[in-house]
Design a protein around this motif. Structure first.
Motif, PDB file in Angstrom:
ATOM      1  N   LYS A 108      47.967  44.278  40.945  1.00  0.00           N
ATOM      2  CA  LYS A 108      46.627  44.544  41.472  1.00  0.00           C
ATOM      3  C   LYS A 108      45.634  43.475  41.019  1.00  0.00           C
ATOM      4  O   LYS A 108      44.776  43.042  41.779  1.00  0.00           O
ATOM      5  CB  LYS A 108      46.166  45.938  41.007  1.00  0.00           C
ATOM      6  N   VAL A 109      45.780  43.039  39.778  1.00  0.00           N
ATOM      7  CA  VAL A 109      44.815  42.066  39.253  1.00  0.00           C
ATOM      8  C   VAL A 109      44.919  40.726  39.986  1.00  0.00           C
ATOM      9  O   VAL A 109      43.919  40.058  40.218  1.00  0.00           O
ATOM     10  CB  VAL A 109      44.941  41.913  37.714  1.00  0.00           C
ATOM     11  N   GLN A 112      43.472  41.271  43.540  1.00  0.00           N
ATOM     12  CA  GLN A 112      42.029  41.405  43.352  1.00  0.00           C
ATOM     13  C   GLN A 112      41.387  40.026  43.142  1.00  0.00           C
ATOM     14  O   GLN A 112      40.346  39.715  43.708  1.00  0.00           O
ATOM     15  CB  GLN A 112      41.840  42.251  42.088  1.00  0.00           C
ATOM     16  N   SER A 116      38.766  38.190  45.412  1.00  0.00           N
ATOM     17  CA  SER A 116      37.445  37.888  44.844  1.00  0.00           C
ATOM     18  C   SER A 116      36.996  36.465  45.156  1.00  0.00           C
ATOM     19  O   SER A 116      35.817  36.151  45.085  1.00  0.00           O
ATOM     20  CB  SER A 116      37.424  38.129  43.334  1.00  0.00           C
ATOM     21  N   TYR A 117      37.936  35.581  45.504  1.00  0.00           N
ATOM     22  CA  TYR A 117      37.566  34.227  45.929  1.00  0.00           C
ATOM     23  C   TYR A 117      37.289  34.182  47.430  1.00  0.00           C
ATOM     24  O   TYR A 117      37.130  33.115  48.002  1.00  0.00           O
ATOM     25  CB  TYR A 117      38.658  33.223  45.548  1.00  0.00           C
ATOM     26  N   ASN A 309      47.116  32.767  33.642  1.00  0.00           N
ATOM     27  CA  ASN A 309      46.946  34.061  34.313  1.00  0.00           C
ATOM     28  C   ASN A 309      48.123  34.975  34.006  1.00  0.00           C
ATOM     29  O   ASN A 309      49.261  34.675  34.347  1.00  0.00           O
ATOM     30  CB  ASN A 309      46.807  33.845  35.823  1.00  0.00           C
ATOM     31  N   ILE A 312      49.126  42.669  33.067  1.00  0.00           N
ATOM     32  CA  ILE A 312      49.373  43.508  31.898  1.00  0.00           C
ATOM     33  C   ILE A 312      50.861  43.803  31.683  1.00  0.00           C
ATOM     34  O   ILE A 312      51.327  43.891  30.543  1.00  0.00           O
ATOM     35  CB  ILE A 312      48.530  44.800  31.959  1.00  0.00           C
TER      36      ILE A 312
END
Lengths: 332, 332
Positions: A108-109, A112, A116-117, A309, A312
């Protein structure tokens, strides 16, 4: 048959992208140098835009398209990783829409971050569908596909990381970088051969994803059947490209790395350098250690920390077992 | 009764230590500034010698002793954390032996790091014995005890982090730092009042280790009975000192932070800044967010990232739950 990429292409890339990207720092660890008895410089691309060197190639390709009056209406790409964010960021920088095709199990990160860009993110059932959909989309008029590595301007952009480093560092005996699709290594090789012919250029890929090593052994491009099981998520590409293969053949050495060794160096590099090092970026250190242990004199080497990058799930895998109890050395 | 520490003392400290310590970078995150609508600058002391601002105070104290013809034969200190490494490093730098008293349950990586800077490490059954043994050792002739915070030269040294920052950054509305024993905050306060009187200076400590907050409320130093349960291991001190208490009273605000919020910001700062941020250093961000949410105009603030030393137990606690799914904002 293919037109060779030259140092001039990489210098042009640098001129194109310099005002948009970060001139990332070169880091070093006194302790590590003391322990290993050599000098190691780390080009910290974790501090690059989008947190990885991939910003260089994507930015150069978009800027090159515009320079050549080929500005597209839409940029597309197929990636679940740093290249996706890089293409989203670079397109947005020049006011171009982008669509990024990703496997639906992407973290998801990462999805996301890409969104976001400013990218449109499209989720496909698996990696093969991702590639098919991207190819299909790229056929539309006004649409340009920026592939993750097999493209002269992507390679030229990635080469600027080592170009920047060699502008600052003299007398480098060897340059180490990770191998995913081979874009970073290809660009690094072109720069090194032109600017510092004595520097060996050495690659590393996960043993669990050793399509490049297999391709070099068999002298033809080998493709993995399915996504390999490696913590080095930047090196999960199923095969290298025709263009990068030609450069990978010219490497001075190439190492296949065990998973546990990747984790060992991910822990140690982040501990010693105090930066966020993704597993793919720590991988070359295993090759560094093996290469250094064969040297008879003190060497100065450059390692490209390709990115920072980490999701988790990966973070938890990295820190499951404590390797910081075991100080790095050249003794085996 | 106590002689006040002045900006001149901190300037002198800077002159003393400048050639030994790192001029650490000031980092920022475009994304974070965009999300919060303010400008935040991070003084990255994780890149300091020994990985924490503590190198400043220890180095200044040893250099000050030598400058004043009080060079000891042996330096002792009581710490299990960054101060231990700092004293070991600073003593070694000036060719002085050091003995560091630590609780026997200290993590192996921390004990190892302290020993690697050349210190003699002595393990005691618990924190109280550590303090008693240190006090006893300090009575020997030629032995000097460098305490973790309650010492004018330690405070003056710690103040140089904000001094360096304010030499570079103009128009800072507020400065945030974590509170353990209060040395960093005391030094920061002295610098801010002298160099940038409009800057508020604000502290943060774990709610689970809120001896400083309690001391400020009761206007007398309060001591915790036992080592508090907080992930912010740099803020586990049982009480502040008489010297630091006088400065902490002058702070513009002070926040007590929940454990989960500390972890949230540890994840986010390391993700956004790509540096290794220890939980203690992430703590002030909770105060930053609360403080910013009350502001009516755009602010420029400075946050001191106190250090980047994290053992594996703490690392696993940090990454147990995924907070990167929840983007920072000022909305509650």
């Amino acid at each position: 048959m293919m037109k060779a990429i030259t140092i001039q292409d990489i210098q042009n890339a640098k001129n194109r992208i310099d005002k948009y990207i970060n001139q990332t720092p070169v880091l070093y660890s006194h302790k590590l140098n003391e322990w290993l008895g050599h000098e190691i410089f780390f080009k910290a691309e974790c501090f690059q835009k989008v947190g990885a060197f991939k910003a260089r190639g994507a930015c150069n390709t978009v800027a090159w398209l515009i320079e050549n009056n080929m500005k597209p209406d839409l940029v597309v790409s197929n990636s679940s990783g740093n290249h996706a964010q890089a293409v989203a960021w670079a397109s947005n920088l020049f006011g171009i829409l982008s669509s990024i095709y990703m496997p639906k199990n992407v973290s998801k990160v990462k999805a996301q971050a890409t969104a976001s860009y400013g990218a449109n993110t499209i989720f496909c059932t698996d990696r093969i569908t991702v590639d098919e959909q991207t190819e299909l989309a790229a056929k539309d008029k006004g649409t340009y596909w920026i592939p993750p590595f097999n493209h002269p301007q992507v390679i030229a952009g990635q080469g600027t990381a080592v170009l920047e480093s060699l502008n600052k560092l003299e007398d480098i005996d060897a340059i180490f970088a990770p191998c995913g699709g081979g874009g970073l290594l290809s660009g690094s090789l072109i720069v090194a051969r032109a600017m510092s012919p004595k520097s060996e250029v050495i690659g590393a890929e996960p043993k669990n994803a050793n399509d490049a090593a297999e391709s070099l052994r068999k002298n033809s491009i080998q493709t993995l059947n399915s996504t390999p099981d490696t913590i080095a998520d930047g090196a999960r590409t199923l095969s290298i490209g025709e263009l990068t293969f030609e450069y990978l053949k010219q490497l001075d050495d190439f190492f296949e790395i065990e998973e546990e060794d990747i984790i060992y160096w991910t822990q140690w590099l982040s501990h010693l350098l105090k930066v966020r090092v993704e597993p793919t970026s720590a991988m070359p250190m295993v090759a560094v250690r093996k290469w250094l242990s064969k040297q008879k004199s003190k060497k100065r080497i450059l390692v490209v920390i390709s990115g920072g990058n980490i999701d988790i799930t990966t973070m938890n895998k990295i820190w499951r077992k404590d390797f910081l109890n075991n100080i790095p050395s050249l003794a085996s």
